[in-house]
Design a protein around this motif. Structure first.
Motif, PDB file in Angstrom:
ATOM      1  N   VAL A 402      85.890  40.669  61.619  1.00 38.04           N
ATOM      2  CA  VAL A 402      84.442  40.874  61.687  1.00 38.04           C
ATOM      3  C   VAL A 402      83.997  41.846  60.591  1.00 38.04           C
ATOM      4  O   VAL A 402      84.683  42.824  60.313  1.00 38.04           O
ATOM      5  CB  VAL A 402      84.021  41.340  63.111  1.00 38.04           C
ATOM      6  N   LEU A 403      82.906  41.510  59.955  1.00 34.87           N
ATOM      7  CA  LEU A 403      82.302  42.425  58.975  1.00 34.87           C
ATOM      8  C   LEU A 403      81.131  43.100  59.664  1.00 34.87           C
ATOM      9  O   LEU A 403      80.102  42.475  59.898  1.00 34.87           O
ATOM     10  CB  LEU A 403      81.753  41.639  57.782  1.00 34.87           C
ATOM     11  N   ARG A 404      81.319  44.374  59.985  1.00 34.58           N
ATOM     12  CA  ARG A 404      80.260  45.082  60.711  1.00 34.58           C
ATOM     13  C   ARG A 404      79.254  45.678  59.729  1.00 34.58           C
ATOM     14  O   ARG A 404      79.069  46.899  59.658  1.00 34.58           O
ATOM     15  CB  ARG A 404      80.855  46.191  61.565  1.00 34.58           C
ATOM     16  N   LEU A 405      78.655  44.822  58.938  1.00 32.18           N
ATOM     17  CA  LEU A 405      77.619  45.277  58.002  1.00 32.18           C
ATOM     18  C   LEU A 405      76.349  45.605  58.763  1.00 32.18           C
ATOM     19  O   LEU A 405      76.032  44.940  59.762  1.00 32.18           O
ATOM     20  CB  LEU A 405      77.301  44.168  56.995  1.00 32.18           C
ATOM     21  N   HIS A 406      75.624  46.594  58.295  1.00 29.34           N
ATOM     22  CA  HIS A 406      74.303  46.869  58.875  1.00 29.34           C
ATOM     23  C   HIS A 406      73.481  45.584  58.772  1.00 29.34           C
ATOM     24  O   HIS A 406      73.511  44.927  57.719  1.00 29.34           O
ATOM     25  CB  HIS A 406      73.638  47.998  58.085  1.00 29.34           C
ATOM     26  N   PRO A 407      72.764  45.195  59.834  1.00 37.37           N
ATOM     27  CA  PRO A 407      71.973  43.953  59.765  1.00 37.37           C
ATOM     28  C   PRO A 407      71.045  43.896  58.550  1.00 37.37           C
ATOM     29  O   PRO A 407      70.752  42.824  58.040  1.00 37.37           O
ATOM     30  CB  PRO A 407      71.158  43.966  61.058  1.00 37.37           C
ATOM     31  N   TRP A 408      70.590  45.059  58.062  1.00 41.66           N
ATOM     32  CA  TRP A 408      69.736  45.058  56.866  1.00 41.66           C
ATOM     33  C   TRP A 408      70.439  44.398  55.698  1.00 41.66           C
ATOM     34  O   TRP A 408      69.820  43.781  54.841  1.00 41.66           O
ATOM     35  CB  TRP A 408      69.423  46.481  56.419  1.00 41.66           C
ATOM     36  N   PHE A 409      71.743  44.625  55.592  1.00 47.31           N
ATOM     37  CA  PHE A 409      72.476  44.179  54.405  1.00 47.31           C
ATOM     38  C   PHE A 409      73.146  42.832  54.580  1.00 47.31           C
ATOM     39  O   PHE A 409      73.510  42.193  53.589  1.00 47.31           O
ATOM     40  CB  PHE A 409      73.539  45.213  54.016  1.00 47.31           C
ATOM     41  N   ALA A 410      73.360  42.416  55.833  1.00 49.69           N
ATOM     42  CA  ALA A 410      74.107  41.174  56.071  1.00 49.69           C
ATOM     43  C   ALA A 410      73.529  40.044  55.222  1.00 49.69           C
ATOM     44  O   ALA A 410      72.311  39.852  55.186  1.00 49.69           O
ATOM     45  CB  ALA A 410      74.014  40.825  57.552  1.00 49.69           C
ATOM     46  N   PRO A 411      74.392  39.294  54.527  1.00 53.80           N
ATOM     47  CA  PRO A 411      73.878  38.233  53.647  1.00 53.80           C
ATOM     48  C   PRO A 411      73.178  37.128  54.421  1.00 53.80           C
ATOM     49  O   PRO A 411      72.189  36.584  53.950  1.00 53.80           O
ATOM     50  CB  PRO A 411      75.120  37.699  52.937  1.00 53.80           C
ATOM     51  N   VAL A 412      73.697  36.798  55.608  1.00 56.92           N
ATOM     52  CA  VAL A 412      73.034  35.816  56.469  1.00 56.92           C
ATOM     53  C   VAL A 412      72.594  36.571  57.718  1.00 56.92           C
ATOM     54  O   VAL A 412      73.389  37.283  58.324  1.00 56.92           O
ATOM     55  CB  VAL A 412      74.002  34.675  56.853  1.00 56.92           C
ATOM     56  N   GLY A 462      79.714  38.636  58.559  1.00 52.41           N
ATOM     57  CA  GLY A 462      78.825  39.726  58.961  1.00 52.41           C
ATOM     58  C   GLY A 462      77.477  39.300  59.513  1.00 52.41           C
ATOM     59  O   GLY A 462      76.565  40.130  59.628  1.00 52.41           O
ATOM     60  N   THR A 463      77.323  38.026  59.891  1.00 48.09           N
ATOM     61  CA  THR A 463      76.029  37.565  60.422  1.00 48.09           C
ATOM     62  C   THR A 463      75.746  38.271  61.759  1.00 48.09           C
ATOM     63  O   THR A 463      76.512  38.107  62.710  1.00 48.09           O
ATOM     64  CB  THR A 463      76.057  36.039  60.645  1.00 48.09           C
ATOM     65  N   PRO A 464      74.671  39.057  61.842  1.00 42.86           N
ATOM     66  CA  PRO A 464      74.489  39.857  63.054  1.00 42.86           C
ATOM     67  C   PRO A 464      74.092  39.057  64.297  1.00 42.86           C
ATOM     68  O   PRO A 464      74.349  39.500  65.410  1.00 42.86           O
ATOM     69  CB  PRO A 464      73.387  40.848  62.677  1.00 42.86           C
ATOM     70  N   PHE A 465      73.472  37.880  64.103  1.00 42.87           N
ATOM     71  CA  PHE A 465      73.016  37.126  65.276  1.00 42.87           C
ATOM     72  C   PHE A 465      73.323  35.640  65.148  1.00 42.87           C
ATOM     73  O   PHE A 465      73.164  35.056  64.076  1.00 42.87           O
ATOM     74  CB  PHE A 465      71.498  37.296  65.481  1.00 42.87           C
TER      75      PHE A 465
END
Ligand code: ATP
Length: 508
Positions: A402-412, A462-465
């Motif tokens: 899992v890529l826990r990127l901040h949702p602001w930065f997530a590419p998708v 890293g897609t948050p949703f």
């Protein structure tokens, strides 16, 4: 049938629109927007200091023994999923030069836009410019780069590894020993890092110049133009994001040290008497900025430059450092540049770059606080910070990356998934939701493989949703929204989706 119909029950009439562009929207079309506005409603309630927007309290995800991610993991994921590719790979590649793939370019753009938003848009006393890579060659004489932008290099006579003298541990330097194999090191050789190029085509008339070795020089060159073409007064800052080129003698560690990379700079012009105040302000601001975008906040620190590292004009300098598998390394530098840059350009160009205070009529060369960091290093550290391999658990029997990127930065930002590919109504509904959501944010539609595999595919980038359309959706127009980090699921009405998602993935 109105074009805003999104979900059409068998034999039923139009209902539930997610988003539409009808010239005369109906109540159903307006509802999602009303919900979105409602979610952002409290936005006007609080007045916020620019710095405050970045200091949302983030507790570190890591403990003392959380393992550091090996670079190879991030390199492999980047290649496999389209974040970063080696440049000219079919010709064997070029050391220290990379290309960014479809997901990489989204991530990069988000990182850049967030920096620009929080530096230029939020600060009334900061303006932005975009200078060119090629400048007059005298610029690099004035800046000292032609003479002094050098690295000293030693080679190991035994294992042939190459080292920058300033990166050698003190002990190896003293004993002239290779840090890798203990072999004897050669005498240091000096290399200039500037990349040369030529303007003009006729031999003899061509002018030698350089690809800029640091992006910030354009800011000094345009300082007077910005001052005269805007109504800004000191204290004020100029920001720029731009490419820089260095013939690094030891490129490597993936994006950490490249030959072509992108920098972001703030040069903040002040009266000498206010230098310390603004230096402290921006030092703090930039630290909080980085703290606000990572999970492992305990891996961030300041390192004060030793007196032998300081430029002759600098009273102090700090690096903001991040701890990764490479140890503590510079992410951004906060520099006390005094009047060095504007004085040198005044001297070399013959143009007076001093400033006259409109109130007191005092005339002086402004002093400068510089914050200088890198888009690529941010990209790289964010990937290292976000990457996690989770073992199998009750929630996920197979385990996942899992890529826990901040949702602001997530590419998708969101993936829309029909539960089954062979059920037409599910597919049509999911495609309808996707085609509306993609107007607001980067959204993917995916119906290949079972739902578990599709979730894992999205976790890895890293897609948050993830929004899943299932049989209940056809009954009551609700969908499942699965959140990446906790894998928790909630049920939402379709027309609540835009408001819910926009609120989560947008900085404000
Ligand atoms: P180093 O000592 O690591 O060579 P530096 O002190 O020369 O770096 P600066 O000239 O201050 O670096 O550059 C400002 C920022 O630009 C750095 O903090 C880093 O984020 C980024 N940067 C510098 N060199 C590179 C590079 N070769 N590749 C990627 N980013 C870089």
């Amino acid at each position: 049938m109105a074009s805003h119909t999104l979900v059409k029950k068998q034999g039923g009439t139009a209902h539930r629109a997610a988003l539409c562009s009808c010239p005369r929207p109906t109540q159903a079309c307006i509802r999602p927007w009303a919900l979105l506005i409602e979610r952002l409603g409290n936005f006007f309630d609080e007045e916020r200091d620019p710095l405050m927007t970045q200091t949302e309290d983030r507790t570190s995800l890591s403990t003392e023994d959380t393992p550091l991610v090996p670079i190879e993991k991030v390199v492999a994921l980047s290649k496999r999923r389209g974040f970063v590719y080696p440049n000219s790979e079919i010709y064997g590649g070029v050391s220290g030069i990379y290309d960014f793939g479809p997901l990489g370019v989204e991530l990069r753009n988000n990182i850049r836009r967030y920096w620009w938003w929080s530096m230029v848009q939020l600060n009334d006393n900061v303006l932005g410019i975009e200078g060119n890579i090629i400048t007059h060659p005298r610029v690099w004489e004035a800046s000292g780069h032609v003479e002094n932008f050098v690295d000293r290099l030693v080679d190991c006579k035994n294992c042939k590894r190459r080292w920058r003298v300033d990166h050698l541990p003190a002990e190896n330097l003293e004993q002239n020993k290779c840090p890798f194999c203990g072999g004897e090191l050669t005498e240091p050789r000096t290399f200039n890092l500037m990349m040369e190029t030529y303007i003009g085509v006729v031999e003899g008339e061509r002018m030698k110049t350089y690809l800029r070795g640091e992006a910030c020089q354009n800011i000094y060159l345009d300082y007077d133009n910005v001052l005269k073409s805007s109504r800004i007064q000191i204290p004020f800052g100029i920001c720029q994001i731009g490419k820089a080129f260095r013939n690094e003698v030891t490129p490597g560690n993936f994006l950490f040290r490249q030959r072509e990379f992108e920098q972001w700079d703030l040069q903040f012009f002040v009266h000498p008497s206010e230098m310390q105040k603004w230096f402290d302000y921006w030092k703090e601001y930039r630290f909080e900025w980085y703290k606000g975008i990572i999970n492992h906040t305990d891996r961030l620190r300041f390192r004060a430059h030793e007196s032998n590292e300081l430029a002759h004009y600098a009273k102090q300098a700090f690096d903001i450092e991040y701890r990764s598998i490479l140890g503590w390394q510079e992410w951004e530098g906060i520099h006390w540049r005094q009047d060095w840059d504007l004085s040198r350009h005044s001297q070399y160009s013959g143009q007076d770059l001093s400033y006259t205070d409109p109130a007191t009529k005092e005339r002086y060369i402004p002093w400068i606080v510089e914050t200088s960091g890198g888009v690529d290093r941010t990209f790289f550290f964010l990937l290292l910070d976000a990457y996690e391999e989770e073992p199998p658990s009750d929630k996920d029997k197979e385990g996942r990356t899992v890529l826990r990127l901040h949702p602001w930065f997530a590419p998708v930002k969101v993936a829309v998934l029909p539960l089954q590919k062979n059920k037409e109504e599910l597919v049509t509904t999911a495609k309808g939701i996707h085609s509306r959501l993609k107007r607001l944010m980067v959204a993917q539609y995916d119906d290949v493989a079972n739902i578990g595999r599709r979730y894992r595919r999205q976790d890895e980038i890293g897609t948050p949703f993830c929004v899943t359309v299932d049989f209940q959706t056809l009954e009551d127009q609700t969908v499942t929204v699965r959140e990446r980090d906790g894998m928790t699921q909630i049920r939402l009405a379709i027309d609540e989706l835009p408001g819910y998602l926009v609120e989560k993935v947008t900085w404000k």
